[in-house]
Design an enzyme around this catalytic site. Structure first.
Site, short mmCIF file in Angstrom:
data_model
loop_
_atom_site.label_atom_id
_atom_site.label_comp_id
_atom_site.label_asym_id
_atom_site.label_seq_id
_atom_site.Cartn_x
_atom_site.Cartn_y
_atom_site.Cartn_z
N LYS A 112 0.83 -1.08 0.03
CA LYS A 112 0.00 0.03 -0.12
C LYS A 112 0.89 1.31 0.03
CE LYS A 112 -4.19 -2.11 0.85
NZ LYS A 112 -3.78 -3.69 1.07
C1 LIG Z 1 -4.32 -4.56 0.57
C2 LIG Z 1 -3.76 -5.80 0.70
C3 LIG Z 1 -4.09 -7.01 -0.11
C4 LIG Z 1 -4.96 -6.91 -1.26
O1 LIG Z 1 -4.96 -5.90 -2.31
P1 LIG Z 1 -6.16 -5.21 -3.14
O2 LIG Z 1 -5.58 -4.35 -3.94
O3 LIG Z 1 -7.10 -5.02 -2.44
O4 LIG Z 1 -6.81 -6.40 -3.84
C5 LIG Z 1 -3.03 -8.06 -0.29
N1 LIG Z 1 -2.32 -8.25 0.49
C6 LIG Z 1 -1.92 -7.24 1.39
C7 LIG Z 1 -0.70 -7.46 2.48
C8 LIG Z 1 -2.73 -6.20 1.64
O5 LIG Z 1 -2.29 -5.04 2.56
#
Ligand SMILES: *Cc1c(COP(=O)(O)O)cnc(C)c1O
Length: 475
Positions: A112
Site C-alpha cells: 500500500k
Molecule cells: C491490501 C492488501 C492486499 C489486497 O490488495 P487489493 O488491492 O485490495 O486486492 C493483499 N495483501 C496485502 C498485504 C494487502 O495489504
C-alpha cells in the site's frame, strides 16, 4: 484525458478532480476514457532505469494537462526516497522461473505504501494549489490505514479518519495505526468486519450534504490515483525478466481487486502479460465468480491473511465496466442487484472476456501455512501469509506454462504477521529497525458501533472542535 464513472451518471472529471473525489457521486468508480499505449521500444527502454524514472514515464500520460511534469517528478522522487531498498520494488527468485516482487520496503511494510506515499503528495499539492482542505475517510482491513496515516500525518491541508474492524487486524497492523500521535489523525475501531467499515465509508460519501460540508476525499483502493501508481511495478518487474521481448505472468494476492487491476492496466498499456492470477484466501468470492459466473457475497471469514478478508471487491466494478464494453447501464444493473440481493450473474460474453485474461485460485489456511513453511525450508526466507496465498495460487494456476516467468506479488513484510509465521516455521520475523520499539508506544483510538450516524457525529465533533480549520468552510 478525462475520467468517467463506471455508472455513467456522474460528470467526467480531470485527473486531479478524480484524485480528490475518490468515489464518483453516482456511486461508481472513475476510469480513464482511454488507455495510453506505450510502444515496445519505450517499454524496452525501461530496462535498467531507476524505479522513479519508470514511474514518471508510466504515470505521466494519466496526469498530463493537470500537473506540471517537474512537479510530478519531484513528488515521485520524494515518495520513494524513504524506501529501504534502492530498487524500491526488487525482484528475487524463489524457484524455477518463479519470482517474488518485494513490495514491502516502504514505511509501513506493505505494498500500500507504493501508492499511498505518492497519493499523499499528490493530494497535498492539489489542495494547497487550490487553497482547500479535505477530510480523508477510509476503511481498512489493516494495511491501507497504516499506509494512509504514514502518508498523511501532519499534512497541513488534511484531516484523516481511518475505520478498521475491531479485533480483526494483527497487533502490528493496529499499532502502526494507533501509535501515531498526530493531531490530524483519528483512528476508529468499528464493531464489525472490513466490509461493514467499507459500507460505512461508502455511506458517508453517499450522504451528499455531509460529503460537501466536510470536503470528504477518498484514499481507498477505489481512488484511481492509487491504481495508477501500482501499474509501475508491473512494468519494472516484467522488464527485468525480459519483457517486452517475452511475456510474463503475475499472481496477485487479492482483496479489493485494486492491485491486480493495475496489472490489467499495464497490459492495456502494452505490457505483454500472459496470465493474471487472482489469488484469494478462503474469502473466495472472485474464484467462485470466475468459475460459475455468479458474483455472490458470503460471510467474511477471519484468516491469517486479514488484508484479504473481504467479500465485496470494489475495484472489480472497473473490470466489469470494461468487460461490458463500457456499458454503464449494465454496470448499474449489476450493482443494483448486488445491493438488493447480494449478488449478480455475469452475462456470457463479459465472463468469457474476463476468463480470457484472468485465472483465479483459492488458497486455504492449511495450504497458506504449508507455503510459508516450504519457502522457509527451501530458501531460508520468511514470507508473509498474503504472499503465501499468491505463491500457492501461482503454483496451482501457472504450472501448465513453466517457460513463462511467474511473478508473485509479495504484498507485505512477514514481520507484520508474526503469529502466522511462527506457527508455520517456528521462526520469529523481526521488525525492521524503524519499527523495533512499536510494541512499547502508546496507542490512541476510539471504538464505535457499526452505525453511520454515530460515525458522522464523531467526525463532526472532531472537526468542529476549537482549532479545526476555518479554511474548510471556504473550500
Ligand atoms: C491490501 C492488501 C492486499 C489486497 O490488495 P487489493 O488491492 O485490495 O486486492 C493483499 N495483501 C496485502 C498485504 C494487502 O495489504
Amino acid at each position: 484525458m478525462k475520467y468517467i464513472s463506471t455508472r455513467g451518471l456522474a460528470p467526467a472529471l480531470s485527473f486531479t478532480d478524480a484524485l480528490i473525489a475518490g468515489l464518483a457521486e453516482d456511486g461508481g468508480l472513475y476510469l480513464p476514457d482511454s488507455y495510453p499505449k506505450l510502444s515496445q521500444a519505450e517499454i524496452a527502454g525501461f530496462a535498467g532505469r531507476p524505479y522513479a524514472a519508470v514511474a514518471e514515464a508510466v504515470i505521466w500520460p494519466f496526469v498530463a494537462g493537470t500537473l506540471e511534469r517537474p512537479a510530478l517528478r519531484n513528488m515521485i522522487a520524494a515518495a520513494y526516497a524513504g524506501f529501504d531498498h534502492v530498487a524500491v520494488a526488487p525482484l528475487s527468485q524463489l524457484g524455477d522461473n518463479l519470482f517474488l516482487l518485494e513490495l514491502f520496503h516502504g514505511p509501513t511494510l506493505a505494498f500500500k505504501d507504493l501508492a499511498m506515499q505518492l497519493l499523499g503528495r499528490l493530494m497535498q499539492h492539489v489542495l494547497s494549489a487550490r487553497g482547500q482542505r479535505a477530510t480523508i475517510v477510509a476503511a481498512t482491513s489493516g494495511d491501507t490505514g497504516a499506509a494512509a496515516i504514514a502518508a498523511f500525518k501532519d499534512l497541513p491541508e488534511v484531516d484523516v479518519f481511518i475505520l478498521y474492524p475491531n479485533g480483526r487486524v494483527s497487533d502490528v497492523q493496529r499499532r502502526q495505526m494507533t501509535t501515531i500521535a498526530a493531531a490530524n489523525v483519528h483512528t476508529i475501531a468499528i464493531e464489525g468486519t472490513f466490509d461493514d467499515a467499507q459500507t460505512l465509508v461508502k455511506g458517508l460519501f453517499a450522504n451528499r450534504r455531509f460529503r460537501q460540508e466536510f470536503s470528504l476525499a477518498g484514499v481507498n483502493s477505489i481512488n484511481w490515483a492509487r491504481v495508477v501508481a501500482q501499474v509501475v511495478y508491473y512494468f519494472t518487474s516484467a522488464v527485468a525478466l525480459g519483457a517486452p521481448h517475452r511475456p510474463v505472468s503475475f499472481a496477485v494476492p487479492t482483496g479489493n481487486f485494486g492491485d491486480i487491476l493495475a496489472g490489467w492496466v499495464a497490459k492495456k498499456m502494452g505490457l505483454p502479460v500472459e496470465r493474471l492470477v487472482i489469488a484469494t484466501n478462503s474469502n473466495d468470492i472472485l474464484v467462485r465468480t470466475l468459475r460459475t459466473g455468479r458474483y455472490e457475497t458470503g460471510l467474511v471469514e477471519a484468516t491469517q491473511s486479514p488484508s484479504m478478508d473481504i467479500q465485496v471487491s470494489s475495484n472489480f466494478e472497473r473490470l466489469l465496466f470494461e468487460a461490458y464494453g463500457g456499458d454503464a447501464a449494465a454496470v448499474r444493473r449489476l450493482m443494483g442487484s448486488l445491493q438488493q440481493s447480494c449478488g449478480f450473474s455475469l452475462d456470457a460474453a463479459p465472463l468469457a472476456a474476463i476468463r480470457d485474461e484472468f485465472d483465479a485460485a483459492r488458497v486455504g489456511e492449511a495450504e497458506t501455512s504449508e507455503e510459508i513453511a516450504r519457502v522457509w525450508r527451501e530458501t531460508q526466507r520468511l514470507i508473509d501469509p498474503h504472499t503465501a496465498v499468491g505463491l500457492g495460487a501461482a503454483r496451482a494456476a501457472l504450472a501448465a506454462r513453466p517457460e513463462v516467468p511467474a511473478i508473485v506479488l509479495g504484498t507485505a513484510h512477514p514481520a507484520k504477521f508474526p503469529a502466522a509465521i511462527e506457527r508455520a516455521t517456528g521462526q520469529h520475523p523481526p521488525l525492521p529497525p524503524h519499527l523495533a520499539d512499536l510494541a512499547g508506544r502508546p496507542e490512541h483510538f476510539d471504538v464505535l458501533p457499526n452505525d453511520q450516524s454515530a460515525i458522522e457525529t464523531f467526525i463532526r465533533a472532531r472537526l468542529q472542535s476549537p482549532g479545526a480549520s476555518a479554511k474548510r468552510a471556504a473550500s
